[in-house]
Design an enzyme around this catalytic site. Structure first.
Site, PDB file in Angstrom:
ATOM      1  N   GLY A  14       0.740  -1.286   0.135  1.00  0.00           N
ATOM      2  CA  GLY A  14      -0.001  -0.057   0.177  1.00  0.00           C
ATOM      3  C   GLY A  14       0.763   1.070  -0.070  1.00  0.00           C
ATOM      4  N   GLY A  17      -0.096   4.913  -1.642  1.00  0.00           N
ATOM      5  CA  GLY A  17      -1.383   5.769  -0.938  1.00  0.00           C
ATOM      6  C   GLY A  17      -0.734   6.980  -0.317  1.00  0.00           C
ATOM      7  N   PHE A  18      -1.738   7.241   0.551  1.00  0.00           N
ATOM      8  CA  PHE A  18      -1.298   8.812   1.231  1.00  0.00           C
ATOM      9  C   PHE A  18      -0.469   8.439   2.218  1.00  0.00           C
ATOM     10  N   THR A 144      -6.008   1.277  13.223  1.00  0.00           N
ATOM     11  CA  THR A 144      -6.648   2.666  13.358  1.00  0.00           C
ATOM     12  C   THR A 144      -7.246   3.170  14.447  1.00  0.00           C
ATOM     13  N   ASP A 145      -7.324   4.138  14.939  1.00  0.00           N
ATOM     14  CA  ASP A 145      -8.160   4.829  16.083  1.00  0.00           C
ATOM     15  C   ASP A 145      -9.682   4.130  15.945  1.00  0.00           C
ATOM     16  N   GLU A 146     -10.177   3.955  14.672  1.00  0.00           N
ATOM     17  CA  GLU A 146     -11.687   3.454  14.417  1.00  0.00           C
ATOM     18  C   GLU A 146     -11.865   2.091  14.910  1.00  0.00           C
ATOM     19  N   TYR A 168     -15.696  -0.421   7.498  1.00  0.00           N
ATOM     20  CA  TYR A 168     -14.446  -0.451   7.668  1.00  0.00           C
ATOM     21  C   TYR A 168     -13.459  -0.686   8.746  1.00  0.00           C
ATOM     22  N   ALA A 169     -14.060  -0.160   9.772  1.00  0.00           N
ATOM     23  CA  ALA A 169     -13.478  -0.227  11.187  1.00  0.00           C
ATOM     24  C   ALA A 169     -13.605  -1.456  11.280  1.00  0.00           C
ATOM     25  N   LYS A 172     -10.722  -3.408   9.760  1.00  0.00           N
ATOM     26  CA  LYS A 172      -9.345  -3.268  10.221  1.00  0.00           C
ATOM     27  C   LYS A 172      -9.277  -4.043  11.815  1.00  0.00           C
ATOM     28  N   LEU A 208     -12.301  14.145   4.447  1.00  0.00           N
ATOM     29  CA  LEU A 208     -12.800  15.657   4.795  1.00  0.00           C
ATOM     30  C   LEU A 208     -11.907  16.536   4.420  1.00  0.00           C
ATOM     31  N   TYR A 225     -21.705  16.724   7.538  1.00  0.00           N
ATOM     32  CA  TYR A 225     -22.349  15.747   8.029  1.00  0.00           C
ATOM     33  C   TYR A 225     -23.226  15.939   9.507  1.00  0.00           C
ATOM     34  N   ARG A 291     -23.797  10.726   8.417  1.00  0.00           N
ATOM     35  CA  ARG A 291     -23.281   9.519   7.759  1.00  0.00           C
ATOM     36  C   ARG A 291     -23.864   8.181   8.885  1.00  0.00           C
ATOM     37  N   PRO A 292     -24.544   7.425   8.203  1.00  0.00           N
ATOM     38  CA  PRO A 292     -25.059   6.352   9.337  1.00  0.00           C
ATOM     39  C   PRO A 292     -24.194   5.693  10.119  1.00  0.00           C
TER      40      PRO A 292
HETATM   41  P1  NAD Z   1      -5.081   5.354   1.165  1.00  0.00           P
HETATM   42  O1  NAD Z   1      -6.442   4.632   0.457  1.00  0.00           O
HETATM   43  O2  NAD Z   1      -4.672   6.632   0.632  1.00  0.00           O
HETATM   44  O3  NAD Z   1      -4.158   4.079   0.456  1.00  0.00           O
HETATM   45  C1  NAD Z   1      -4.003   2.851   0.578  1.00  0.00           C
HETATM   46  C2  NAD Z   1      -3.205   2.180  -0.483  1.00  0.00           C
HETATM   47  O4  NAD Z   1      -3.439   0.759  -0.597  1.00  0.00           O
HETATM   48  C3  NAD Z   1      -3.342   2.580  -2.044  1.00  0.00           C
HETATM   49  O5  NAD Z   1      -2.207   2.861  -2.554  1.00  0.00           O
HETATM   50  C4  NAD Z   1      -4.138   1.296  -2.512  1.00  0.00           C
HETATM   51  O6  NAD Z   1      -3.799   1.116  -3.973  1.00  0.00           O
HETATM   52  C5  NAD Z   1      -3.551   0.283  -1.922  1.00  0.00           C
HETATM   53  N1  NAD Z   1      -4.373  -1.096  -2.004  1.00  0.00           N
HETATM   54  C6  NAD Z   1      -5.557  -1.140  -1.363  1.00  0.00           C
HETATM   55  N2  NAD Z   1      -6.064  -2.633  -1.676  1.00  0.00           N
HETATM   56  C7  NAD Z   1      -4.749  -3.104  -1.778  1.00  0.00           C
HETATM   57  C8  NAD Z   1      -4.424  -4.507  -2.055  1.00  0.00           C
HETATM   58  N3  NAD Z   1      -5.429  -5.481  -1.893  1.00  0.00           N
HETATM   59  N4  NAD Z   1      -3.021  -4.893  -2.311  1.00  0.00           N
HETATM   60  C9  NAD Z   1      -2.261  -3.969  -2.315  1.00  0.00           C
HETATM   61  N5  NAD Z   1      -2.378  -2.547  -2.414  1.00  0.00           N
HETATM   62  C10 NAD Z   1      -3.783  -2.325  -2.061  1.00  0.00           C
HETATM   63  O7  NAD Z   1      -5.146   5.136   2.463  1.00  0.00           O
HETATM   64  P2  NAD Z   1      -4.183   6.029   3.560  1.00  0.00           P
HETATM   65  O8  NAD Z   1      -5.104   6.674   4.149  1.00  0.00           O
HETATM   66  O9  NAD Z   1      -2.808   5.947   3.158  1.00  0.00           O
HETATM   67  O10 NAD Z   1      -4.073   4.499   4.812  1.00  0.00           O
HETATM   68  C11 NAD Z   1      -3.080   3.761   4.849  1.00  0.00           C
HETATM   69  C12 NAD Z   1      -3.406   2.705   5.892  1.00  0.00           C
HETATM   70  O11 NAD Z   1      -3.392   3.371   7.153  1.00  0.00           O
HETATM   71  C13 NAD Z   1      -4.582   2.113   6.003  1.00  0.00           C
HETATM   72  O12 NAD Z   1      -4.576   0.633   6.432  1.00  0.00           O
HETATM   73  C14 NAD Z   1      -5.734   2.765   6.774  1.00  0.00           C
HETATM   74  O13 NAD Z   1      -6.499   1.893   7.576  1.00  0.00           O
HETATM   75  C15 NAD Z   1      -4.579   3.149   7.814  1.00  0.00           C
HETATM   76  N6  NAD Z   1      -4.838   4.325   8.709  1.00  0.00           N
HETATM   77  C16 NAD Z   1      -5.253   5.623   7.941  1.00  0.00           C
HETATM   78  C17 NAD Z   1      -5.596   6.764   8.623  1.00  0.00           C
HETATM   79  C18 NAD Z   1      -6.009   8.165   7.885  1.00  0.00           C
HETATM   80  O14 NAD Z   1      -6.454   8.948   8.505  1.00  0.00           O
HETATM   81  N7  NAD Z   1      -5.915   8.205   6.667  1.00  0.00           N
HETATM   82  C19 NAD Z   1      -5.526   6.656  10.061  1.00  0.00           C
HETATM   83  C20 NAD Z   1      -5.253   5.658  10.688  1.00  0.00           C
HETATM   84  C21 NAD Z   1      -4.836   4.631   9.994  1.00  0.00           C
HETATM   85  O1  TDX Z   2     -18.016  15.004   3.368  1.00  0.00           O
HETATM   86  C1  TDX Z   2     -17.782  14.755   4.440  1.00  0.00           C
HETATM   87  N1  TDX Z   2     -18.457  15.489   5.360  1.00  0.00           N
HETATM   88  C2  TDX Z   2     -18.058  15.379   6.824  1.00  0.00           C
HETATM   89  O2  TDX Z   2     -18.788  16.098   7.560  1.00  0.00           O
HETATM   90  C3  TDX Z   2     -16.779  13.930   4.976  1.00  0.00           C
HETATM   91  C4  TDX Z   2     -15.858  12.986   3.586  1.00  0.00           C
HETATM   92  C5  TDX Z   2     -16.423  13.574   6.167  1.00  0.00           C
HETATM   93  N2  TDX Z   2     -17.042  14.412   7.133  1.00  0.00           N
HETATM   94  C6  TDX Z   2     -16.784  14.157   8.357  1.00  0.00           C
HETATM   95  C7  TDX Z   2     -16.864  12.800   9.049  1.00  0.00           C
HETATM   96  C8  TDX Z   2     -15.917  12.573  10.012  1.00  0.00           C
HETATM   97  O3  TDX Z   2     -16.487  13.133  11.634  1.00  0.00           O
HETATM   98  O4  TDX Z   2     -15.517  14.494   8.708  1.00  0.00           O
HETATM   99  C9  TDX Z   2     -14.796  13.628   9.614  1.00  0.00           C
HETATM  100  C10 TDX Z   2     -13.829  12.962   8.919  1.00  0.00           C
HETATM  101  O5  TDX Z   2     -14.084  12.208   7.824  1.00  0.00           O
HETATM  102  P1  TDX Z   2     -13.404  11.282   7.198  1.00  0.00           P
HETATM  103  O6  TDX Z   2     -12.180  12.173   6.431  1.00  0.00           O
HETATM  104  O7  TDX Z   2     -14.117  10.711   6.226  1.00  0.00           O
HETATM  105  O8  TDX Z   2     -12.390  10.461   8.139  1.00  0.00           O
HETATM  106  P2  TDX Z   2     -12.926   9.393   9.101  1.00  0.00           P
HETATM  107  O9  TDX Z   2     -14.341   8.757   9.060  1.00  0.00           O
HETATM  108  O10 TDX Z   2     -12.581  10.019  10.555  1.00  0.00           O
HETATM  109  O11 TDX Z   2     -11.713   8.243   9.038  1.00  0.00           O
HETATM  110  C11 TDX Z   2     -10.447   8.748   8.654  1.00  0.00           C
HETATM  111  O12 TDX Z   2      -9.503   8.448  10.046  1.00  0.00           O
HETATM  112  C12 TDX Z   2      -9.430   7.030  10.492  1.00  0.00           C
HETATM  113  C13 TDX Z   2      -9.733   8.005   7.700  1.00  0.00           C
HETATM  114  O13 TDX Z   2     -10.457   8.024   6.526  1.00  0.00           O
HETATM  115  C14 TDX Z   2      -9.589   6.349   8.154  1.00  0.00           C
HETATM  116  O14 TDX Z   2      -8.839   5.643   7.099  1.00  0.00           O
HETATM  117  C15 TDX Z   2      -8.876   6.282   9.419  1.00  0.00           C
HETATM  118  O15 TDX Z   2      -8.791   4.825   9.742  1.00  0.00           O
END
Ligand code: NAD
Ligand code: TDX
Length: 364
Positions: A14, A17-18, A144-146, A168-169, A172, A208, A225, A291-292
Site C-alpha cells: 500500500g 497511497g497517502f 486505526t483509532d476507529e 471499514y473499522a 481493520k 474531509l 455531515y 453518515r449512518p
Molecule cells: P489510501 O487509501 O490513501 O492508500 C491505500 C493504498 O493501498 C493505496 O495505494 C491502494 O492502491 C493500496 N491497496 C488497497 N488495496 C490493496 C491490495 N489489496 N493490495 C495492495 N495494495 C492495495 O489510505 P491511507 O489513508 O494512506 O491509509 C493507509 C493505512 O493507514 C490504511 O491501512 C488505513 O486503514 C490506515 N490509517 C489511515 C488513517 C487516515 O486517517 N488516513 C488513520 C489511521 C490508519
Molecule cells: O463530506 C464529508 N463531510 C463530513 O462531515 C466527509 C468526507 C467527512 N465528514 C466528517 C466525517 C468525520 O466526522 O468529517 C470527519 C472526518 O471524515 P473522514 O475524512 O472520512 O475521516 P474518518 O471517517 O474520521 O476516518 C479517517 O480516520 C481514520 C480515515 O479516513 C480512516 O482511514 C482512518 O482509519
C-alpha cells in the site's frame, strides 16, 4: 527477534497511497542504505505519482522497486516477503463512506489480504527456525483509532476492547485480531499501530480535509455531515509515518501502540480554520444528512508510544497551513485524483444530500 536497522530491506504494501508514500519518501530520504520494495494494487486511491519524488532522485531510486499487485494474491506476496527483513502493511480500502456503500472490497483486502501476508510471514519464520535465513521478518500492521469505536469520554488505551462500528473499522479490527492470533499461535514477530485521523499532502480528495479544501478552491459547497460536532484528533502525515518507522524499529514484539494526533476539535471548528486559511466564506458550508452510524468522537491515550521515545513534531496550525498551501500548489495532482470513478462516487455520496441540505450553523 530483531527489528530491522538501517540498511535493511522493507516491503511496504500500500506504499502508493497517502500515508504509505509519505513513509517511503521519508525512510528513503534518510539515505541510510535502507531499500524499499512497494507492493501496491493501484486501486482508485493508489497513485504512482505519489512516489514520483523517489523515482526522480537517482540515490533514492537505486534503492527502490515498485511491484503492482494485490496483498490477497499469495503468488505475488510470497517471493516479496521472502526477500524482506520487514513488512509494513498500509494496504487497505480506507474510506468509511465507501465502506458503507460497498463493504466487500474492505473485507477482501483487510481480512483476506492480511491473512495472505501472515501465511507468507509464517513460512519465512519457519525457514528462519530451520536456519534457512538469518532472522524471521517482522510485520508492522497499520491499524486505526476507529477499531475502538466512538469514545464518548476519556482516551482509549491499547488494552481496551475493540468496538468497531463501520464496515471499514470492522475489517481493520479483524485484520488486527488475525495478526495477534498469528503472534500467539505461531510466534510471528508482529507489531500493530493505531493511528489517529491523518491529514497532509497527497491525501485523496474523498476525505474531509482535502475534499473541503479542493471544493472551496472551486467555490463548490462543503457537505458537513449532521451537526458537525463530531470530534477528531488530527495527526500530520509525516508524524504518522515517523511514528510507524519508530515502532517498527523499537516496538516490542506482539505490542500495540496508539499514535494520537496533536489537536482534538470538532469538524465545524476544523472547517472554520480551513476557510480562514483559504480566505473563503462560511456560506459555502452546507449541513447535509449524517453518515449512518457516525462515530461521535475518536481519542486515544499516547503514553505507550511516548514511553518508546516518540513525540509528534507538527502542530495543527503548522500542519493545516502546509496542507492548504500544498493543495493550492498541486492542482494537477488533485484534479487527476478526481478522475476515474470520482463523478459517479460523488453523485452517489452527495447528490441527494446536497439537494436536501441547509445552511450550516457557523462554528463557535
Ligand atoms: P489510501 O487509501 O490513501 O492508500 C491505500 C493504498 O493501498 C493505496 O495505494 C491502494 O492502491 C493500496 N491497496 C488497497 N488495496 C490493496 C491490495 N489489496 N493490495 C495492495 N495494495 C492495495 O489510505 P491511507 O489513508 O494512506 O491509509 C493507509 C493505512 O493507514 C490504511 O491501512 C488505513 O486503514 C490506515 N490509517 C489511515 C488513517 C487516515 O486517517 N488516513 C488513520 C489511521 C490508519
Ligand atoms: O463530506 C464529508 N463531510 C463530513 O462531515 C466527509 C468526507 C467527512 N465528514 C466528517 C466525517 C468525520 O466526522 O468529517 C470527519 C472526518 O471524515 P473522514 O475524512 O472520512 O475521516 P474518518 O471517517 O474520521 O476516518 C479517517 O480516520 C481514520 C480515515 O479516513 C480512516 O482511514 C482512518 O482509519
Amino acid at each position: 527477534m530483531t527489528a530491522p536497522g538501517p540498511g535493511g530491506h522493507l516491503l511496504v504494501t500500500g506504499g502508493a497511497g497517502f500515508i504509505g508514500s509519505c513513509f517511503v519518501r521519508d525512510v528513503l530520504g534518510r539515505r541510510d542504505g535502507t531499500r524499499i520494495t512497494v507492493l501496491d494494487k493501484l486501486t482508485y486511491a493508489g497513485n504512482r505519482a505519489n512516489l514520483g519524488e523517489v523515482e526522480a532522485d537517482a540515490g533514492m531510486a537505486s534503492r527502490f522497486a515498485f511491484v503492482r499487485g494485490d496483498i490477497a494474491d499469495p503468488a505475488a506476496v510470497a517471493p516479496l516477503v521472502a526477500a524482506a527483513d520487514a513488512i509494513v502493511n498500509f494496504a487497505a480500502e480506507s474510506h468509511v463512506d465507501r465502506s458503507i456503500l460497498e463493504p466487500a472490497a474492505f473485507l477482501r483486502t483487510g481480512v483476506d489480504g492480511v491473512h495472505v501476508l501472515l501465511e507468507a510471514l509464517r513460512a519465512e519464520t519457519e525457514r528462519a527456525l530451520r536456519g534457512e535465513r538469518a532472522t524471521a521478518p517482522r510485520l508492522l500492521q497499520v491499524s486505526t483509532d476507529e477499531v475502538y469505536g466512538s469514545i464518548e469520554a476519556g482516551h482509549a488505551r491499547e488494552a481496551d476492547a475493540l468496538a468497531p462500528r463501520s464496515p471499514y473499522a470492522a475489517a481493520k479490527a479483524a485484520g488486527e485480531l488475525l495478526v495477534r492470533a498469528y503472534h500467539a499461535t505461531y510466534g510471528l514477530d508482529v507489531v500493530i499501530t493505531r493511528g489517529s485521523n491523518t491529514y497532509g499532502p497527497f491525501h485523496h480528495p474523498e476525505k474531509l480535509i482535502p475534499l473541503f479544501v479542493t471544493n472551496a478552491l472551486d467555490d463548490l459547497p462543503l457537505p458537513l455531515y449532521g451537526d458537525g460536532l463530531q470530534r477528531r484528533d488530527w495527526l500530520y502525515v509525516a508524524d504518522h509515518a515517523g511514528a510507524i518507522a519508530h515502532v517498527l524499529a523499537h516496538g516490542a514484539t506482539g505490542g500495540t501502540y496508539n499514535i494520537p494526533g496533536s489537536a482534538e476539535l470538532t469538524n465545524r471548528d476544523l472547517v472554520a480554520r480551513l476557510l480562514a486559511l483559504l480566505d473563503k466564506p462560511w456560506s459555502l458550508v452546507r449541513s447535509v444528512a449524517d453518515r449512518p452510524g457516525h462515530d461521535r468522537r475518536y481519542a486515544m491515550d499516547g503514553r505507550l508510544l511516548a514511553a518508546l521515545g516518540w513525540t509528534n513534531r507538527v502542530g495543527l496550525d503548522e500542519g493545516l497551513a502546509l496542507t492548504v498551501a500544498w493543495y493550492r500548489d498541486h492542482e494537477p495532482w488533485w484534479r487527476a485524483a478526481r478522475g476515474g470513478d470520482w463523478d459517479a462516487y460523488y453523485a452517489r455520496q452527495y447528490a441527494e444530500r446536497l439537494a436536501t441540505s441547509s445552511v450550516a450553523e457557523p462554528a463557535s
